[in-house]
Design a protein around this motif. Sequence first.
Motif, short mmCIF file in Angstrom:
data_model
loop_
_atom_site.label_atom_id
_atom_site.label_comp_id
_atom_site.label_asym_id
_atom_site.label_seq_id
_atom_site.Cartn_x
_atom_site.Cartn_y
_atom_site.Cartn_z
N GLY A 81 4.78 -4.35 8.90
CA GLY A 81 5.89 -4.53 7.98
C GLY A 81 6.04 -3.30 7.08
O GLY A 81 6.90 -2.47 7.33
N PRO A 82 5.26 -3.16 6.01
CA PRO A 82 4.34 -4.17 5.46
C PRO A 82 5.09 -5.40 4.96
O PRO A 82 6.21 -5.27 4.46
CB PRO A 82 3.67 -3.45 4.28
CG PRO A 82 3.92 -2.00 4.48
CD PRO A 82 5.25 -1.93 5.18
N GLY A 83 4.47 -6.54 5.12
CA GLY A 83 5.05 -7.78 4.64
C GLY A 83 5.43 -8.76 5.71
O GLY A 83 5.96 -9.83 5.41
N PRO A 126 -0.77 -8.78 3.73
CA PRO A 126 -1.56 -9.11 2.54
C PRO A 126 -1.06 -10.37 1.85
O PRO A 126 -0.22 -11.09 2.40
CB PRO A 126 -1.33 -7.88 1.64
CG PRO A 126 0.04 -7.43 1.99
CD PRO A 126 0.17 -7.68 3.48
N ILE A 127 -1.58 -10.64 0.65
CA ILE A 127 -1.10 -11.78 -0.13
C ILE A 127 0.42 -11.67 -0.29
O ILE A 127 0.97 -10.58 -0.37
CB ILE A 127 -1.77 -11.81 -1.52
CG1 ILE A 127 -1.66 -10.43 -2.20
CG2 ILE A 127 -3.20 -12.30 -1.42
CD1 ILE A 127 -2.02 -10.41 -3.66
N GLY A 128 1.06 -12.82 -0.32
CA GLY A 128 2.52 -12.84 -0.40
C GLY A 128 3.18 -12.92 0.95
O GLY A 128 4.38 -13.24 1.04
N PHE A 147 -6.29 -1.88 -0.65
CA PHE A 147 -6.29 -3.27 -1.10
C PHE A 147 -6.26 -4.22 0.09
O PHE A 147 -7.02 -5.20 0.16
CB PHE A 147 -5.06 -3.49 -1.99
CG PHE A 147 -4.93 -4.86 -2.59
CD1 PHE A 147 -5.30 -5.10 -3.91
CD2 PHE A 147 -4.40 -5.92 -1.86
CE1 PHE A 147 -5.15 -6.37 -4.48
CE2 PHE A 147 -4.26 -7.18 -2.40
CZ PHE A 147 -4.64 -7.41 -3.71
N VAL A 148 -5.39 -3.92 1.07
CA VAL A 148 -5.27 -4.77 2.25
C VAL A 148 -6.55 -4.76 3.06
O VAL A 148 -7.02 -5.81 3.52
CB VAL A 148 -4.07 -4.31 3.12
CG1 VAL A 148 -4.03 -5.08 4.44
CG2 VAL A 148 -2.76 -4.51 2.37
N ALA A 149 -7.15 -3.59 3.24
CA ALA A 149 -8.39 -3.49 4.01
C ALA A 149 -9.51 -4.30 3.35
O ALA A 149 -10.26 -5.02 4.03
CB ALA A 149 -8.80 -2.03 4.17
N PRO A 184 -7.07 0.58 11.91
CA PRO A 184 -8.15 1.58 11.82
C PRO A 184 -8.82 1.62 10.46
O PRO A 184 -10.02 1.90 10.36
CB PRO A 184 -7.45 2.91 12.14
CG PRO A 184 -5.99 2.65 11.96
CD PRO A 184 -5.77 1.21 12.25
N GLN A 185 -8.08 1.31 9.38
CA GLN A 185 -8.71 1.33 8.06
C GLN A 185 -9.66 0.15 7.88
O GLN A 185 -10.72 0.29 7.26
CB GLN A 185 -7.63 1.34 6.97
CG GLN A 185 -6.91 2.68 6.92
CD GLN A 185 -5.84 2.74 5.86
OE1 GLN A 185 -6.09 3.16 4.73
NE2 GLN A 185 -4.64 2.34 6.20
N LEU A 186 -9.32 -1.00 8.44
CA LEU A 186 -10.26 -2.12 8.44
C LEU A 186 -11.46 -1.79 9.30
O LEU A 186 -12.61 -2.07 8.92
CB LEU A 186 -9.56 -3.39 8.95
CG LEU A 186 -10.46 -4.62 9.12
CD1 LEU A 186 -11.09 -5.03 7.80
CD2 LEU A 186 -9.66 -5.78 9.74
N ALA A 187 -11.23 -1.19 10.47
CA ALA A 187 -12.34 -0.81 11.34
C ALA A 187 -13.28 0.16 10.64
O ALA A 187 -14.51 0.05 10.74
CB ALA A 187 -11.80 -0.19 12.63
#
Length: 470
Positions: A81-83, A126-128, A147-149, A184-187
């Motif tokens: 999205g984001p979103g 993310p939230i929302g 923040f999302v990660a 990739p940022q979560l990874a």
Amino acid sequence: MLLFMFVFVVALNRCCINGENIEYEYDRVIKLAGQPINKNISQFSGYITVNESHGRALFYWFFPAQSQPINNPLLLWLNGGPGCSSIGYGAAVELGPLRVGKNGANLEFNPHSWNKEANLLFVESPIGVGFSYTNTSSDFALIDDEFVAEDTYNFLVNWLNKFPHFKNHDFFISGESYAGHYVPQLAELIYDRNNNRNKYPYINLKGFIVGNPETNDYFDYKGLLEYAWSHSVISDQDYDNAVKSCDFMIENWSTACVNAMTIVFNRYKEIDIYDIYAPSCRLNITSSFTYDMATEIYDFSNTKAQTSRMWGRMKVGPGGYDPCYSKYAEAYFNKIEVQKALHVTSGRVKWTVCNDSVFRTYNYTVFSVLPIYKKLIKGGLKIWMYSGDADGRVPVIGTRYCVEAMGLTIKKPWTSWFYNNQVAGRVVEYQGLTLVTIRGAGHLVPLNKPNEALALIHAYLSNHPLSTRR
């Protein structure tokens, strides 16, 4: 009193068997409205708290593998999205076992679901987004990639605590579009924290696979412009003007570049930028989601960070498919009986396939995730990228530029791969990364080309190569 004791005993039996905590059984979905009665589909949904002090919780929908879930890997799917919601797109439109039918009236069994290959987990982040929420309104001003990660990492740790029998499974992350940043940022976060086992729990991360992913702003927008010109969306004059006016290496575009790119995006108003050869949805369904892609993409202001990365509402529909799936999803998930069955908190929630507020207030802080690719390739993760070649928004040209910029050694050169004796796309294998194209698919590959997408994820998870012979 007898009734109370009966309920207590049932709850106790549901929670604990032979001393094992099976709290997840409270999240089991018994049946959804309009669900096919001839298909026995195991599913769970609910909330996982990611920040207790702020009251942040992410909503998930989980489908164990159709066969041998105890032996199959765990695959997390994220939309961008984001979103935009991974429930509304990934689960209910693309690769989940239950897809929303016409007008949101019912659910249809998806014979090409990826839970044929893996235990399939969707989370709204993310939230929302979707049903996910926070009790601290100031959180929304903080949302960026980091923040999302962090929230998604906390989700995963706490989800695995609720479903402990999946803790030792091979774990993979997947997603598309702006999830090209999320994944990739979560990874990387998992990879780094796995190296500090004294402080963090170990997650058995093996790799990730992303589709039509935003990766590097310079290459992505260079590719977007060249794709529009090479596919006859814009004129020679439009292209030359944008090339002369734009430097995609800088964060904030000049006024001349904004004006030139506005013309480029305006040329897409008549067609679907996410699948340039597909029909657009012309159905007028009343929706709680009020803005459209045209408003988002073409309403530029002064700064690139706030305008040029606007992804808008993903509305993709290939020939042979109804292009109004996102509208149907909104109609379905706003049914009160559906929300109750999914264990949605606080009664009825106004659910949207994409959240305008998250989209507009998102803080874009990462220009490129290519350094993360280089790091995780050295770390030995299995990394694939795939691209539907009819997507104008995150086109295959830009993705190829991104991969080539890493300077990886080619192991197996660019060649065709086949499905059902037809060319399904191209594949090139580098040292540490594989790039696959899907012929005729747009931004949402599992929707556009479900057979090929299932063959793709099978090859990725099973280590069986895609067929390069008819």
